[in-house]
Enzyme design. Sequence first.
Site, PDB file in Angstrom:
ATOM      1  N   ARG A 133      10.296  -0.386  -8.500  1.00 38.25           N
ATOM      2  CA  ARG A 133       9.453  -0.060  -9.651  1.00 38.25           C
ATOM      3  C   ARG A 133      10.332   0.468 -10.781  1.00 38.25           C
ATOM      4  O   ARG A 133      11.189   1.313 -10.564  1.00 38.25           O
ATOM      5  CB  ARG A 133       8.439   1.007  -9.256  1.00 38.25           C
ATOM      6  CG  ARG A 133       7.677   1.529 -10.457  1.00 38.25           C
ATOM      7  CD  ARG A 133       6.635   2.526 -10.087  1.00 38.25           C
ATOM      8  NE  ARG A 133       7.179   3.859  -9.898  1.00 38.25           N
ATOM      9  CZ  ARG A 133       6.465   4.884  -9.435  1.00 38.25           C
ATOM     10  NH1 ARG A 133       5.208   4.695  -9.087  1.00 38.25           N
ATOM     11  NH2 ARG A 133       6.995   6.071  -9.310  1.00 38.25           N
TER      12      ARG A 133
ATOM     13  N   GLU B 245      -2.819   0.823 -11.680  1.00 41.02           N
ATOM     14  CA  GLU B 245      -3.021   2.268 -11.551  1.00 41.02           C
ATOM     15  C   GLU B 245      -4.125   2.777 -12.460  1.00 41.02           C
ATOM     16  O   GLU B 245      -4.490   3.949 -12.385  1.00 41.02           O
ATOM     17  CB  GLU B 245      -1.720   3.009 -11.871  1.00 41.02           C
ATOM     18  CG  GLU B 245      -0.567   2.558 -10.998  1.00 41.02           C
ATOM     19  CD  GLU B 245       0.675   3.378 -11.193  1.00 41.02           C
ATOM     20  OE1 GLU B 245       0.903   4.299 -10.403  1.00 41.02           O
ATOM     21  OE2 GLU B 245       1.419   3.103 -12.157  1.00 41.02           O
TER      22      GLU B 245
ATOM     23  N   HIS C 186      11.696  23.679   4.313  1.00 40.44           N
ATOM     24  CA  HIS C 186      12.706  22.885   5.006  1.00 40.44           C
ATOM     25  C   HIS C 186      12.143  22.331   6.323  1.00 40.44           C
ATOM     26  O   HIS C 186      12.366  21.182   6.680  1.00 40.44           O
ATOM     27  CB  HIS C 186      13.937  23.756   5.276  1.00 40.44           C
ATOM     28  CG  HIS C 186      15.029  22.999   5.922  1.00 40.44           C
ATOM     29  ND1 HIS C 186      15.861  22.153   5.227  1.00 40.44           N
ATOM     30  CD2 HIS C 186      15.388  22.902   7.211  1.00 40.44           C
ATOM     31  CE1 HIS C 186      16.696  21.584   6.063  1.00 40.44           C
ATOM     32  NE2 HIS C 186      16.442  22.026   7.284  1.00 40.44           N
TER      33      HIS C 186
ATOM     34  N   CYS D 112       0.465   0.541  -2.481  1.00 39.51           N
ATOM     35  CA  CYS D 112       1.632   1.381  -2.214  1.00 39.51           C
ATOM     36  C   CYS D 112       1.329   2.858  -2.471  1.00 39.51           C
ATOM     37  O   CYS D 112       2.232   3.681  -2.439  1.00 39.51           O
ATOM     38  CB  CYS D 112       2.830   0.936  -3.039  1.00 39.51           C
ATOM     39  SG  CYS D 112       2.583   1.115  -4.809  1.00 39.51           S
TER      40      CYS D 112
ATOM     41  N   ARG E 275      10.801   4.152  -5.813  1.00 35.41           N
ATOM     42  CA  ARG E 275      10.550   4.906  -7.045  1.00 35.41           C
ATOM     43  C   ARG E 275      11.906   5.156  -7.687  1.00 35.41           C
ATOM     44  O   ARG E 275      12.693   5.952  -7.165  1.00 35.41           O
ATOM     45  CB  ARG E 275       9.854   6.230  -6.724  1.00 35.41           C
ATOM     46  CG  ARG E 275       8.418   6.084  -6.214  1.00 35.41           C
ATOM     47  CD  ARG E 275       7.824   7.461  -5.944  1.00 35.41           C
ATOM     48  NE  ARG E 275       6.369   7.432  -5.808  1.00 35.41           N
ATOM     49  CZ  ARG E 275       5.718   7.464  -4.647  1.00 35.41           C
ATOM     50  NH1 ARG E 275       6.381   7.498  -3.512  1.00 35.41           N
ATOM     51  NH2 ARG E 275       4.390   7.461  -4.628  1.00 35.41           N
TER      52      ARG E 275
ATOM     53  N   ASN F  82      -2.817   6.405  -5.876  1.00 31.50           N
ATOM     54  CA  ASN F  82      -2.807   7.810  -6.302  1.00 31.50           C
ATOM     55  C   ASN F  82      -3.292   7.895  -7.748  1.00 31.50           C
ATOM     56  O   ASN F  82      -4.182   8.674  -8.089  1.00 31.50           O
ATOM     57  CB  ASN F  82      -1.393   8.404  -6.220  1.00 31.50           C
ATOM     58  CG  ASN F  82      -0.751   8.178  -4.855  1.00 31.50           C
ATOM     59  OD1 ASN F  82      -1.448   7.990  -3.886  1.00 31.50           O
ATOM     60  ND2 ASN F  82       0.561   8.187  -4.809  1.00 31.50           N
ATOM     61  N   ASP F  83      -2.694   7.060  -8.585  1.00 34.73           N
ATOM     62  CA  ASP F  83      -3.105   7.093  -9.989  1.00 34.73           C
ATOM     63  C   ASP F  83      -4.422   6.368 -10.210  1.00 34.73           C
ATOM     64  O   ASP F  83      -5.250   6.804 -11.019  1.00 34.73           O
ATOM     65  CB  ASP F  83      -2.007   6.488 -10.873  1.00 34.73           C
ATOM     66  CG  ASP F  83      -0.939   7.519 -11.194  1.00 34.73           C
ATOM     67  OD1 ASP F  83      -1.311   8.655 -11.559  1.00 34.73           O
ATOM     68  OD2 ASP F  83       0.253   7.216 -11.048  1.00 34.73           O
TER      69      ASP F  83
ATOM     70  N   ARG G 238      -4.617  14.431 -10.835  1.00 31.02           N
ATOM     71  CA  ARG G 238      -4.136  14.490  -9.449  1.00 31.02           C
ATOM     72  C   ARG G 238      -3.310  15.737  -9.166  1.00 31.02           C
ATOM     73  O   ARG G 238      -3.016  16.039  -8.007  1.00 31.02           O
ATOM     74  CB  ARG G 238      -3.328  13.224  -9.105  1.00 31.02           C
ATOM     75  CG  ARG G 238      -2.037  13.091  -9.867  1.00 31.02           C
ATOM     76  CD  ARG G 238      -1.418  11.702  -9.706  1.00 31.02           C
ATOM     77  NE  ARG G 238      -0.388  11.647  -8.684  1.00 31.02           N
ATOM     78  CZ  ARG G 238       0.434  10.617  -8.514  1.00 31.02           C
ATOM     79  NH1 ARG G 238       0.343   9.545  -9.292  1.00 31.02           N
ATOM     80  NH2 ARG G 238       1.352  10.626  -7.579  1.00 31.02           N
TER      81      ARG G 238
HETATM   82  C1  PEP Z   1       0.512   5.706  -7.164  1.00 31.39           C
HETATM   83  O1  PEP Z   1       0.143   6.145  -8.259  1.00 31.39           O
HETATM   84  O2  PEP Z   1      -0.260   5.461  -6.228  1.00 31.39           O
HETATM   85  C2  PEP Z   1       1.944   5.472  -6.920  1.00 31.39           C
HETATM   86  C3  PEP Z   1       2.356   4.855  -5.829  1.00 31.39           C
HETATM   87  O3  PEP Z   1       2.827   5.941  -7.825  1.00 31.39           O
HETATM   88  P1  PEP Z   1       3.230   7.494  -7.975  1.00 31.39           P
HETATM   89  O4  PEP Z   1       2.628   8.233  -6.826  1.00 31.39           O
HETATM   90  O5  PEP Z   1       4.714   7.506  -7.962  1.00 31.39           O
HETATM   91  O6  PEP Z   1       2.651   7.842  -9.302  1.00 31.39           O
HETATM   92 MG    MG Z   2       1.528   6.132  -9.917  1.00 29.30          MG
END
Ligand code: PEP
Ligand code: MG
Length: 549
Positions: free
Chosen positions: A328, A417, A190, A488, A292, A440-441, A451
Amino acid sequence: MEIQGVGIGRGVAVGPVIHMAAGLDVPGDEARPESLTADAEFGRVESALASVNKDLLARAKAAQDGQGAKDAAPILTALAQMAQDPALKTSIRSLLDGGKTAERSVYEAFADFEGKLQAIGGYMGERANDLHDVGQRVIAHLLGVPAPGVPESDKPFVLVAPDLSPADTSSLDMTKVLAIVTIEGGPTSHTAILARSRGIVAVVGAQDAAGLSDGQTVIVDAAAGKVTADPNQEQIEKAEQARREADQAKALRGRPGQLKDGTRIPLLANVGKPADADPALEYGAEGVGLFRSEFLFLGNEQAPGVEEQAKAYRALLERFPGRKVVIRLLDAGADKPLPFLTQADEPNPALGLRGLRTLKVHSQVLEDQLEALARADAETDADLWVMAPMVADEHEADYFVRLGKSKGLKRVGVMAEVPSIALMADKVAKVADFVSIGTNDLTQYTLAADRTLGSVASYQTAWHPAVLRAIKLIADAGQANNMPVGVCGEAAADPDLAVVLAGIGVTSLSMTPVALDDVRAELAKHTMDEAKALAAKAVDGEFYHPQGW
Ligand code: PEP
Ligand code: MG
């Protein structure tokens, strides 16, 4: 002495430690000494109740005047009223008449009322904790000891606590709390969530912080996840400098994202539900770069209906009139499984049906979501952009863009991605209105490193030149075709990497709202020529340091 924990954000603070006061022991149930009459004891209790009431009202007023969390004012006022509740006073009086001590009478009367609230449950049940807090304050007053919970101090301090409860955090006076260090709790506790959403300097899970003493000076460095006790002058000066830079970064809030030479790089917010519009606007986001939409689907046994979805999208879009909002489509599968859409027995879910692949199989879900978005778009004034996750190439991009446009959506694009879309970027740019890079992906798939897996976490960095080269392919295609290319993923929230991304040719950055200040400030320090020079080095691998090889 250095104490390691998990840092939240990048802030730095220097100041003296104050520990959260420990809870009081339950007052003993021995008979009251005969020298203390019930009348005299009741007088003491009444004055303690009045002091607690006065103190809480003063804190409510201070919160209202902007010296603390504004949303704490009504909570503190309600607590103050509890201290003057006539039924509680009657109950305390009758316990005193039965021969109990003042402390014990207060304890029992409050415990009785707490039990009743708990039995009602729901909202009233949650108030039982608040009532307990008031009772503890009254007992502390009678005993002449500090009230348990968040300490009060005239001077700013670093709060050290086992962990903070929601009740503790509601009364935090942020003009006094320089930083929070918790002994327990992790990055999702928290305290961590609160620190992130309010931009408080925090290190959580710092077990050895229990050994710090009140008054001891510490540096809390969230970026390093470190607490330094008894720092030397040089360390303090360095920390003060970092703090001043953070303050300067805050001062730019409200200004649009741009490089030193004025090149615009709009800074947008990543949000997970319509209510997240509040922090996004508070931190000066110019719009939303990634909404998201999974929150509408998670925990459900079926997809929400078109109108239910439209209502949620409207709620978000209405907060950003005239501004860009990128929504998205549902990203189900892999790390975001949805039981009614995702097959449970895929051997490699990250390489299975996810994102647009899932939506293609469940085409009604896809059509309904586009329909809901078109409906919300028609009824609001935001500049809605819609994109699909996990798109592999120009064929999938074309499929999605056509479908979106057939529903009446104006700006339809895709997320990048997976490496295949980067390799095909020149063709993708011919069919998509825009590309938003999910680093990220993109990092996970470029480096073939899950990941969610700790053992390969060191691969999960968008500083890897392979990831930056993939981004460059997309940015170059964007530039050649006049197509906006945003980022993003988490990479956009790293201020140094944000400059590199701008130099590579990325045209907007979207991130968690608290990261906006630092990114805005860092961009403002570099011209486009400087950013390009840094980008060239980064793409060449100069800033990437492999771990363990
Ligand atoms: C990403 O993959 O960078 C992304 C923004 O989507 P998520 O983290 O929701 O998979
Ligand atoms: Mg992603």
